[in-house]
Design a protein around this motif. Sequence first.
Motif, PDB file in Angstrom:
ATOM      1  N   PHE A   6      85.129 -72.182  20.913  1.00  0.00           N
ATOM      2  CA  PHE A   6      85.618 -70.833  21.185  1.00  0.00           C
ATOM      3  C   PHE A   6      86.506 -70.407  20.035  1.00  0.00           C
ATOM      4  O   PHE A   6      87.365 -71.178  19.587  1.00  0.00           O
ATOM      5  CB  PHE A   6      86.376 -70.787  22.522  1.00  0.00           C
ATOM      6  CG  PHE A   6      85.467 -70.933  23.701  1.00  0.00           C
ATOM      7  CD1 PHE A   6      85.004 -69.817  24.369  1.00  0.00           C
ATOM      8  CD2 PHE A   6      85.053 -72.184  24.124  1.00  0.00           C
ATOM      9  CE1 PHE A   6      84.144 -69.941  25.455  1.00  0.00           C
ATOM     10  CE2 PHE A   6      84.193 -72.321  25.203  1.00  0.00           C
ATOM     11  CZ  PHE A   6      83.734 -71.202  25.873  1.00  0.00           C
ATOM     12  N   ILE A   7      86.287 -69.169  19.574  1.00  0.00           N
ATOM     13  CA  ILE A   7      86.933 -68.648  18.372  1.00  0.00           C
ATOM     14  C   ILE A   7      87.617 -67.337  18.713  1.00  0.00           C
ATOM     15  O   ILE A   7      87.014 -66.450  19.327  1.00  0.00           O
ATOM     16  CB  ILE A   7      85.874 -68.365  17.280  1.00  0.00           C
ATOM     17  CG1 ILE A   7      84.963 -69.572  17.067  1.00  0.00           C
ATOM     18  CG2 ILE A   7      86.527 -67.900  15.984  1.00  0.00           C
ATOM     19  CD1 ILE A   7      83.579 -69.205  16.550  1.00  0.00           C
ATOM     20  N   THR A  34      78.167 -65.849  21.953  1.00  0.00           N
ATOM     21  CA  THR A  34      78.580 -65.268  23.227  1.00  0.00           C
ATOM     22  C   THR A  34      79.838 -64.467  22.939  1.00  0.00           C
ATOM     23  O   THR A  34      80.831 -65.026  22.465  1.00  0.00           O
ATOM     24  CB  THR A  34      78.868 -66.358  24.271  1.00  0.00           C
ATOM     25  OG1 THR A  34      77.687 -67.143  24.454  1.00  0.00           O
ATOM     26  CG2 THR A  34      79.290 -65.738  25.597  1.00  0.00           C
ATOM     27  N   LEU A  35      79.789 -63.153  23.184  1.00  0.00           N
ATOM     28  CA  LEU A  35      80.870 -62.257  22.796  1.00  0.00           C
ATOM     29  C   LEU A  35      81.638 -61.741  23.996  1.00  0.00           C
ATOM     30  O   LEU A  35      81.035 -61.313  24.988  1.00  0.00           O
ATOM     31  CB  LEU A  35      80.320 -61.032  22.053  1.00  0.00           C
ATOM     32  CG  LEU A  35      79.402 -61.255  20.862  1.00  0.00           C
ATOM     33  CD1 LEU A  35      78.950 -59.918  20.306  1.00  0.00           C
ATOM     34  CD2 LEU A  35      80.080 -62.090  19.806  1.00  0.00           C
ATOM     35  N   SER A  36      82.953 -61.731  23.875  1.00  0.00           N
ATOM     36  CA  SER A  36      83.778 -61.036  24.858  1.00  0.00           C
ATOM     37  C   SER A  36      83.767 -59.548  24.505  1.00  0.00           C
ATOM     38  O   SER A  36      83.239 -59.145  23.470  1.00  0.00           O
ATOM     39  CB  SER A  36      85.216 -61.560  24.816  1.00  0.00           C
ATOM     40  OG  SER A  36      85.903 -61.052  23.681  1.00  0.00           O
ATOM     41  N   GLU A 127      86.978 -63.730  30.504  1.00  0.00           N
ATOM     42  CA  GLU A 127      85.774 -62.897  30.601  1.00  0.00           C
ATOM     43  C   GLU A 127      84.511 -63.698  30.312  1.00  0.00           C
ATOM     44  O   GLU A 127      83.525 -63.582  31.038  1.00  0.00           O
ATOM     45  CB  GLU A 127      85.905 -61.734  29.608  1.00  0.00           C
ATOM     46  CG  GLU A 127      84.728 -60.806  29.595  1.00  0.00           C
ATOM     47  CD  GLU A 127      84.801 -59.774  28.485  1.00  0.00           C
ATOM     48  OE1 GLU A 127      83.742 -59.208  28.152  1.00  0.00           O
ATOM     49  OE2 GLU A 127      85.892 -59.530  27.930  1.00  0.00           O
ATOM     50  N   ILE A 128      84.512 -64.504  29.244  1.00  0.00           N
ATOM     51  CA  ILE A 128      83.266 -65.186  28.846  1.00  0.00           C
ATOM     52  C   ILE A 128      83.162 -66.620  29.365  1.00  0.00           C
ATOM     53  O   ILE A 128      82.079 -67.193  29.328  1.00  0.00           O
ATOM     54  CB  ILE A 128      83.024 -65.143  27.317  1.00  0.00           C
ATOM     55  CG1 ILE A 128      84.079 -65.927  26.542  1.00  0.00           C
ATOM     56  CG2 ILE A 128      82.897 -63.708  26.833  1.00  0.00           C
ATOM     57  CD1 ILE A 128      83.757 -66.059  25.051  1.00  0.00           C
ATOM     58  N   ALA A 129      84.284 -67.191  29.851  1.00  0.00           N
ATOM     59  CA  ALA A 129      84.246 -68.563  30.374  1.00  0.00           C
ATOM     60  C   ALA A 129      85.187 -68.695  31.572  1.00  0.00           C
ATOM     61  O   ALA A 129      86.103 -69.529  31.562  1.00  0.00           O
ATOM     62  CB  ALA A 129      84.624 -69.546  29.270  1.00  0.00           C
ATOM     63  N   PRO A 130      84.981 -67.882  32.613  1.00  0.00           N
ATOM     64  CA  PRO A 130      85.946 -67.844  33.716  1.00  0.00           C
ATOM     65  C   PRO A 130      86.121 -69.180  34.435  1.00  0.00           C
ATOM     66  O   PRO A 130      87.229 -69.509  34.864  1.00  0.00           O
ATOM     67  CB  PRO A 130      85.384 -66.777  34.658  1.00  0.00           C
ATOM     68  CG  PRO A 130      83.932 -66.671  34.315  1.00  0.00           C
ATOM     69  CD  PRO A 130      83.844 -66.988  32.844  1.00  0.00           C
ATOM     70  N   GLU A 131      85.064 -69.954  34.546  1.00  0.00           N
ATOM     71  CA  GLU A 131      85.132 -71.211  35.296  1.00  0.00           C
ATOM     72  C   GLU A 131      85.496 -72.409  34.422  1.00  0.00           C
ATOM     73  O   GLU A 131      85.785 -73.493  34.947  1.00  0.00           O
ATOM     74  CB  GLU A 131      83.798 -71.481  36.003  1.00  0.00           C
ATOM     75  CG  GLU A 131      83.395 -70.383  36.974  1.00  0.00           C
ATOM     76  CD  GLU A 131      84.463 -70.084  38.021  1.00  0.00           C
ATOM     77  OE1 GLU A 131      85.026 -71.038  38.583  1.00  0.00           O
ATOM     78  OE2 GLU A 131      84.747 -68.886  38.262  1.00  0.00           O
ATOM     79  N   LEU A 132      85.473 -72.227  33.108  1.00  0.00           N
ATOM     80  CA  LEU A 132      85.833 -73.321  32.199  1.00  0.00           C
ATOM     81  C   LEU A 132      87.288 -73.700  32.441  1.00  0.00           C
ATOM     82  O   LEU A 132      88.133 -72.838  32.656  1.00  0.00           O
ATOM     83  CB  LEU A 132      85.621 -72.889  30.742  1.00  0.00           C
ATOM     84  CG  LEU A 132      85.780 -73.977  29.686  1.00  0.00           C
ATOM     85  CD1 LEU A 132      84.689 -75.039  29.829  1.00  0.00           C
ATOM     86  CD2 LEU A 132      85.707 -73.354  28.291  1.00  0.00           C
ATOM     87  N   SER A 140      91.256 -73.177  35.567  1.00  0.00           N
ATOM     88  CA  SER A 140      90.218 -72.332  34.974  1.00  0.00           C
ATOM     89  C   SER A 140      90.869 -71.174  34.220  1.00  0.00           C
ATOM     90  O   SER A 140      91.999 -70.769  34.533  1.00  0.00           O
ATOM     91  CB  SER A 140      89.279 -71.789  36.051  1.00  0.00           C
ATOM     92  OG  SER A 140      89.923 -70.758  36.785  1.00  0.00           O
ATOM     93  N   TYR A 141      90.135 -70.648  33.248  1.00  0.00           N
ATOM     94  CA  TYR A 141      90.668 -69.509  32.483  1.00  0.00           C
ATOM     95  C   TYR A 141      90.838 -68.284  33.380  1.00  0.00           C
ATOM     96  O   TYR A 141      91.774 -67.513  33.182  1.00  0.00           O
ATOM     97  CB  TYR A 141      89.807 -69.227  31.248  1.00  0.00           C
ATOM     98  CG  TYR A 141      90.003 -70.350  30.255  1.00  0.00           C
ATOM     99  CD1 TYR A 141      91.162 -70.425  29.495  1.00  0.00           C
ATOM    100  CD2 TYR A 141      89.075 -71.380  30.146  1.00  0.00           C
ATOM    101  CE1 TYR A 141      91.388 -71.482  28.636  1.00  0.00           C
ATOM    102  CE2 TYR A 141      89.295 -72.442  29.289  1.00  0.00           C
ATOM    103  CZ  TYR A 141      90.449 -72.492  28.545  1.00  0.00           C
ATOM    104  OH  TYR A 141      90.676 -73.554  27.708  1.00  0.00           O
TER     105      TYR A 141
END
Length: 165
Positions: A6-7, A34-36, A127-132, A140-141
């Motif tokens: 993630f960047i 994968t873009l936010s 937004e792009i990795a809510p469950e990570l 989680s995020y």
Amino acid sequence: MTARVFISLGSNIEPERYLKAALSELSYHFGELTLSSVYDSEAVGFDGSNFLNMVVAVDTSLSIAEVVALFKRIERANGRQVGAKKFAPRTLDLDLLLYDDVVTQVPVELPRAEITKNAFVLWPMAEIAPELVHPLSERSYQSLWDDYDKSSQQLCPVPFTWTPS
């Protein structure tokens, strides 16, 4: 072996131009992105014009050091001055936030501390990795974002279009 990376991308000098240039470079080197959403946020740590920020996720077989070196090359190719002050306007800022769930201080701090401190990183992560799950907080995020003091930093999604070439 591939890692999910993630960047954080940010710019407050011709920001739309430099975010698009960075996305094209990242797409060239990593393939699918994968873009936010893109967010307008106030400068943090100094008085300056607002930034456009976003988070991008990619998969890579590069090492952490190779990823960081690539980001530095992309920043320099887009007008970022070597040795420029940390809290200053910039054409492009690329920060490695996560490399899978690696926790380290060398060659860079992972996970990057600003993930949980700055709305312009945490909201796009949620937004792009809510469950990570954040490797240190073990939350989680989305949960971290839900509990974030949203009055502490003004943040607004803005229209942004980028088409891979």
